[in-house]
Design an enzyme around this catalytic site. Structure first.
Site, PDB file in Angstrom:
ATOM      1  NE  ARG A  98     -35.299  57.209  62.370  1.00 21.93           N
ATOM      2  CZ  ARG A  98     -35.783  56.194  61.694  1.00 21.93           C
ATOM      3  NH1 ARG A  98     -35.207  55.812  60.544  1.00 21.93           N
ATOM      4  NH2 ARG A  98     -36.818  55.515  62.140  1.00 21.93           N
ATOM      5  CE  LYS A 133     -24.950  63.257  37.387  1.00 19.56           C
ATOM      6  NZ  LYS A 133     -25.857  63.014  36.246  1.00 19.56           N
ATOM      7  CE  LYS A 165     -18.674  65.980  33.532  1.00 22.48           C
ATOM      8  NZ  LYS A 165     -19.197  64.622  33.215  1.00 22.48           N
ATOM      9  CD  GLU A 195     -19.371  64.649  29.190  1.00 18.06           C
ATOM     10  OE1 GLU A 195     -19.726  64.248  30.312  1.00 18.06           O
ATOM     11  OE2 GLU A 195     -19.478  65.839  28.828  1.00 18.06           O
ATOM     12  CG  ASP A 216     -22.885  62.710  28.302  1.00 20.43           C
ATOM     13  OD1 ASP A 216     -23.348  62.028  29.223  1.00 20.43           O
ATOM     14  OD2 ASP A 216     -23.079  63.939  28.190  1.00 20.43           O
TER      15      ASP A 216
END
Length: 277
Positions: A98, A133, A165, A195, A216
Site C-alpha cells: 500500500r 501548493k 506577494k 506579484e 496574478d
C-alpha cells in the site's frame, strides 16, 4: 535527482503510519521464509513517476529484494502495461504494497497531469511550472513528479527566492518600498519576483526593477497589455485560475512562465495495481 536522505524519512514515516504495531494479517498468515514475485500494472494510460521510490519501500523492508523496472520514470504508458517487477520476502511485499502504491500512484498522477498541460502548449515558448501548493511532507516527491511530466519547478521553499506577494506589499507600504528593501539585503545571486494584480502594479514593479513580474488572476486582455508594457525588461509569469482549457490561450499572450497549483494540489492518482504472481 532525489535526495534519498529525505525520501527515506518519508517512506519510513509512511510505513510506520500504515503498520504502527506490525501487520496482523500478514504476520498470522504468511510463512516468514516464503519468497514471491509481484508485478505493478497500470490500469489506465498515463506518465509514470516514482518507480525508484516504490522500489525503495521494499528495500527498506527486505534488503534482499530485487526490484526491476520495466519502464522508466517520465515514460508514457498504456493501460495494461507492466511497469516493474519485485521479487523478495512475501511478507515484505505485502507489508509494503500500500505504501509503494500510494506514492507511485500519486506521483504518476502528477506527472500525467503535468504532461497534459505540456501538450496543450506544444509549439509555444513557455514553461509550465508548479507552486508550493503541495501535500505537506511530500514536496520533494511531488516536485520531482512535475519534472517527470515535463514541467519545471518554481522555488522549492520560502528559503529559495524572493517572491513579494500582496500581503508583503501591504506590510511594506508599496511595491517600490518592498523591492528597494529586498534589493539592499539580498545576495547578488538571487532575483526578485513581484506579484501584481493590476496594470498600475505592473508599472510600479517594472519601475522598481523587479526581475520577474507575476500576473496574478488577470484576464487574457490584461495579460496581453502587461506583456507589451514589460517588453522583455523582466520575465513574466502568469498565475491564477490556469486550467487545461485556457492554458494555451494564456501562453499565447506572450508570458514566459505559467504556474499552476493544480499540477499538485488536486490531481487524480493514476490507477496502478500490484499483483503477486
Amino acid at each position: 535527482m532525489l535526495n534519498w536522505l529525505i525520501v527515506d524519512k518519508i517512506i519510513r514515516n509512511a510505513l510506520e503510519e500504515d503498520m504502527p504495531y506490525g501487520d496482523i494479517t500478514t504476520d498470522m498468515l504468511i510463512d516468514p521464509t516464503e519468497i514471491s514475485r509481484a508485478v505493478f500494472i497500470t490500469k489506465e494510460d498515463g506518465v509514470v513517476a516514482g518507480l525508484d521510490v516504490a522500489g525503495r519501500v521494499f528495500e527498506i523492508l527486505d534488503n534482499k529484494v530485487i526490484f526491476t523496472k520495466i519502464v522508466q520514470d517520465g515514460q508514457k504508458v498504456e493501460k495494461g502495461s507492466i511497469l516493474a517487477e519485485v521479487t523478495g520476502n512475501t511478507a515484505a511485499l505485502l507489508k509494503g504494497e500500500r505504501t509503494a502504491l500510494n506514492l507511485l500512484q500519486r506521483l504518476s498522477g502528477i506527472a500525467t497531469r503535468t504532461n497534459e498541460f505540456i501538450r496543450r502548449v506544444e509549439g509555444l515558448d513557455v514553461k509550465i511550472v508548479d507552486t508550493r501548493k503541495t501535500t505537506p511532507g511530500l514536496r520533494i516527491l511531488e516536485k520531482y513528479a512535475v519534472r517527470m511530466g515535463g514541467g519545471v519547478n518554481h522555488r522549492y521553499s520560502l528559503s529559495d527566492g524572493v517572491l513579494i506577494k500582496d500581503n508583503h506589499i501591504a506590510a511594506a507600504g508599496s511595491i517600490k518600498n518592498a523591492v528597494e528593501v529586498a534589493r539592499k539585503k539580498l545576495p547578488h545571486t538571487m532575483k526578485i519576483e513581484v506579484e501584481t494584480e493590476t496594470i498600475e502594479q505592473v508599472k510600479e514593479a517594472l519601475e522598481a526593477g523587479a526581475d520577474i513580474i507575476m500576473l496574478d488572476n488577470m484576464s487574457i486582455e490584461m495579460m496581453k497589455e502587461a506583456v507589451k508594457l514589460i517588453n522583455k525588461k523582466a520575465l513574466v509569469e502568469a498565475s491564477g485560475n490556469v486550467t487545461l482549457e485556457n492554458v494555451r490561450e494564456v501562453a499565447q499572450t506572450g508570458v514566459d512562465i505559467i504556474s499552476s497549483g493544480s499540477l499538485t494540489h488536486s490531481v487524480k492518482a493514476l490507477d496502478i495495481s500490484m499483483r503477486i504472481r
